[in-house]
Design an enzyme around this catalytic site. Structure first.
Site, PDB file in Angstrom:
ATOM      1  N   ASN A  29      -1.836 -11.346   4.725  1.00  0.00           N
ATOM      2  CA  ASN A  29      -0.390 -11.133   4.865  1.00  0.00           C
ATOM      3  C   ASN A  29       0.203 -11.758   6.119  1.00  0.00           C
ATOM      4  O   ASN A  29       1.383 -12.070   6.161  1.00  0.00           O
ATOM      5  CB  ASN A  29      -0.076  -9.637   4.829  1.00  0.00           C
ATOM      6  CG  ASN A  29      -1.020  -8.803   5.658  1.00  0.00           C
ATOM      7  OD1 ASN A  29      -2.243  -8.900   5.526  1.00  0.00           O
ATOM      8  ND2 ASN A  29      -0.477  -7.983   6.524  1.00  0.00           N
TER       9      ASN A  29
ATOM     10  N   GLN B  46      -0.327  -9.900  -1.468  1.00  0.00           N
ATOM     11  CA  GLN B  46       0.430 -11.069  -0.995  1.00  0.00           C
ATOM     12  C   GLN B  46       0.245 -12.288  -1.894  1.00  0.00           C
ATOM     13  O   GLN B  46       1.059 -13.210  -1.865  1.00  0.00           O
ATOM     14  CB  GLN B  46       0.022 -11.427   0.439  1.00  0.00           C
ATOM     15  CG  GLN B  46       0.418 -10.399   1.472  1.00  0.00           C
ATOM     16  CD  GLN B  46       1.926 -10.278   1.657  1.00  0.00           C
ATOM     17  OE1 GLN B  46       2.699 -11.140   1.250  1.00  0.00           O
ATOM     18  NE2 GLN B  46       2.355  -9.193   2.271  1.00  0.00           N
TER      19      GLN B  46
ATOM     20  N   ALA C  45       4.780  -4.318  -6.149  1.00  0.00           N
ATOM     21  CA  ALA C  45       5.946  -5.001  -6.731  1.00  0.00           C
ATOM     22  C   ALA C  45       6.864  -5.637  -5.688  1.00  0.00           C
ATOM     23  O   ALA C  45       7.423  -6.708  -5.918  1.00  0.00           O
ATOM     24  CB  ALA C  45       6.743  -3.999  -7.574  1.00  0.00           C
ATOM     25  N   HIS C  46       7.002  -4.966  -4.516  1.00  0.00           N
ATOM     26  CA  HIS C  46       8.082  -5.414  -3.624  1.00  0.00           C
ATOM     27  C   HIS C  46       7.797  -6.707  -2.868  1.00  0.00           C
ATOM     28  O   HIS C  46       8.669  -7.238  -2.187  1.00  0.00           O
ATOM     29  CB  HIS C  46       8.504  -4.286  -2.667  1.00  0.00           C
ATOM     30  CG  HIS C  46       7.571  -3.972  -1.546  1.00  0.00           C
ATOM     31  ND1 HIS C  46       7.849  -4.339  -0.250  1.00  0.00           N
ATOM     32  CD2 HIS C  46       6.393  -3.312  -1.512  1.00  0.00           C
ATOM     33  CE1 HIS C  46       6.862  -3.888   0.539  1.00  0.00           C
ATOM     34  NE2 HIS C  46       5.983  -3.268  -0.207  1.00  0.00           N
TER      35      HIS C  46
ATOM     36  N   CYS D 173       4.340  -5.076   8.474  1.00  0.00           N
ATOM     37  CA  CYS D 173       4.166  -3.973   7.531  1.00  0.00           C
ATOM     38  C   CYS D 173       4.525  -2.671   8.225  1.00  0.00           C
ATOM     39  O   CYS D 173       5.045  -1.759   7.625  1.00  0.00           O
ATOM     40  CB  CYS D 173       2.758  -3.954   6.982  1.00  0.00           C
ATOM     41  SG  CYS D 173       2.530  -5.297   5.817  1.00  0.00           S
TER      42      CYS D 173
HETATM   43  N1  PLP Z   1      -1.802  -4.991   1.268  1.00  0.00           N
HETATM   44  C1  PLP Z   1      -1.225  -6.036   1.860  1.00  0.00           C
HETATM   45  C2  PLP Z   1      -2.001  -7.307   2.011  1.00  0.00           C
HETATM   46  C3  PLP Z   1       0.077  -5.966   2.340  1.00  0.00           C
HETATM   47  O1  PLP Z   1       0.639  -7.019   2.926  1.00  0.00           O
HETATM   48  C4  PLP Z   1       0.788  -4.746   2.180  1.00  0.00           C
HETATM   49  C5  PLP Z   1       2.139  -4.671   2.741  1.00  0.00           C
HETATM   50  O2  PLP Z   1       2.666  -3.771   3.188  1.00  0.00           O
HETATM   51  C6  PLP Z   1       0.145  -3.674   1.533  1.00  0.00           C
HETATM   52  C7  PLP Z   1      -1.156  -3.828   1.093  1.00  0.00           C
HETATM   53  C8  PLP Z   1       0.817  -2.355   1.311  1.00  0.00           C
HETATM   54  O3  PLP Z   1       1.611  -2.405   0.153  1.00  0.00           O
HETATM   55  P1  PLP Z   1       2.773  -1.316  -0.071  1.00  0.00           P
HETATM   56  O4  PLP Z   1       3.853  -1.645   0.903  1.00  0.00           O
HETATM   57  O5  PLP Z   1       3.194  -1.507  -1.498  1.00  0.00           O
HETATM   58  O6  PLP Z   1       2.169   0.021   0.151  1.00  0.00           O
END
Ligand code: PLP
Length: 382
Positions: free
Chosen positions: A150, A178, A199-200, A323
């Site tokens: 990410n 990602q 999804a987002h 994140c």
């Molecule tokens: N895994 C990766 C590689 C991410 O970049 C993210 C981003 O936040 C997540 C997991 C977590 O996903 P979510 O925001 O849908 O919980």
């Protein structure tokens, strides 16, 4: 004031208009998908249609798609000792929700190092698996290697990792949050036994994701107390978000080439930024990266200064991993790559996506030039 330029797709991609429209329509469905009456059946039908679309995105069987509240929950569900024996092996650059180890105890999580380019070291992985003696009824390893990182965008050798793990009787999980919508994904080609989606990151809504299982693979439910999702995830389904996820998945398949074409804009942005700051370090530039991602640092300049300066100029980018925004410590990904704290503290991530245009890149290069000039002048005056 001119329009804002959003270049933080890896944190969250803007909702696609088609997704919004489908979600608004789905909000009008009154029934509970578990109910047998017509209203319930309408909700069920909407979920099952979305399940087919998400399955198609990754070449999976619809019945093996478990809808969750997002990537974090999918990772926590996948990483279960019920699937394998201690310890859990994860690459050192995983998302914190994988590094946390899911349902494994914290002291049973082993990190596999990455190279200076941010790619998992497969020799070390193979060596660790060979030397470890797994005990117990499920004496097999569970390994988690993300499809693409990410922060840097570095694409990981998932199918090679899967071969190493499978040769040794283990199970491979890949966090493809990602990669989905940016790379062509096929569960069989990747060799993953479990795959995480959200999804987002691809123009769908926040708060919905999926854990996809290869045929024959099973996981115990993280949330118990209901028969939803074939008893794999209890709780009334988030119908509107699942519908939106389905549409986002469908668009991701249809528009894959268009999204991949942002690589040209990303390269222009990289060239433009490097022309202004020739000493900038671009991370993972020597290995295949996601087409939309660039992570760079200017020695001697703090990431917050750049992020705030760009924000004031109307551009949204993030420092390190966005994140969890607001964090100031250096990224664990860059540390794992051997990047010094000093350089890592200056790392910003710019990520493009489905609505990025050439004009946005021009705005970035212009703002970057003006900001760097201002910072230089301020330094000289100090
Ligand atoms: N895994 C990766 C590689 C991410 O970049 C993210 C981003 O936040 C997540 C997991 C977590 O996903 P979510 O925001 O849908 O919980």
């Amino acid at each position: 004031m001119s329009q804002r330029v959003y270049l933080d797709y890896n944190a969250s991609a803007p909702l696609r208009p088609e997704v919004r429209e489908a979600m608004v329509e789905a909000l009008a469905i009154d029934g509970n998908p578990s109910s047998v009456h017509a209203e319930g059946r309408a909700a069920r039908a909407a979920i099952e249609a979305a399940r087919e679309k998400v399955a198609f995105l990754v070449g999976a069987v619809p019945a093996n798609v478990i809808f969750t509240s997002g990537g974090t929950e999918s990772n926590a569900t996948a990483l279960a000792p019920k699937t394998a024996a201690d310890p859990l092996f994860v690459s050192a650059i995983e998302h914190p929700s994988v590094l946390a180890g899911g349902r494994f105890p914290a002291n049973a999580v082993r990190q596999i190092p990455v190279t200076g380019n941010g790619v998992i070291d497969l020799e070390i992985l193979a060596g660790e698996l060979d030397t470890h003696h797994f005990e117990g009824e499920r004496a097999r390893a569970l390994v988690s290697v993300m499809t693409a990182n990410n922060e840097t965008g570095a694409i990981q050798p998932v199918s090679e990792a899967a071969a190493i793990v499978h040769e040794r009787g283990g199970v491979l999980h890949s966090d493809a949050v990602q990669a989905a919508g940016k790379l062509k994904l096929d569960l069989a080609a990747l060799g993953a036994d479990l795959l995480t989606l959200s999804a987002h990151k691809m123009g769908g809504p926040k708060g919905v994701g999926a854990l996809v299982l290869r045929r024959g693979m099973e996981v115990g439910p993280l949330l118990q107390g209901g028969s939803q999702e074939q008893r794999r995830r209890a709780g009334t389904e988030n119908v509107a978000c699942i519908v939106g996820f389905g549409v986002a998945a469908e668009l991701a398949v249809a528009d894959l080439e268009k999204v991949q074409a942002v690589a040209k804009l990303r390269d222009e942005l990289e060239a433009g930024a490097s022309a202004v700051t020739p000493d900038a370090v671009v991370f993972s530039a020597a290995v295949p990266r996601l087409p939309n991602t660039i992570c760079l640092a200017v020695p001697g300049t703090k990431a917050e200064t750049l992020v705030i300066g760009l924000d004031l100029a109307g551009l949204a980018v993030s420092s390190g991993s966005a994140c969890s925004s607001g964090k100031v410590e250096a990224s664990h990904v860059l540390s794992a790559m051997g990047v010094t704290q000093e350089i890592a503290q200056g790392a910003i991530r710019v990520s493009l996506g489905w609505a990025t245009e050439a004009e946005h890149v021009e705005r970035f290069i212009e703002a970057w030039g003006a900001l760097i000039k201002r910072l230089k002048e301020a330094r000289q005056a100090a």
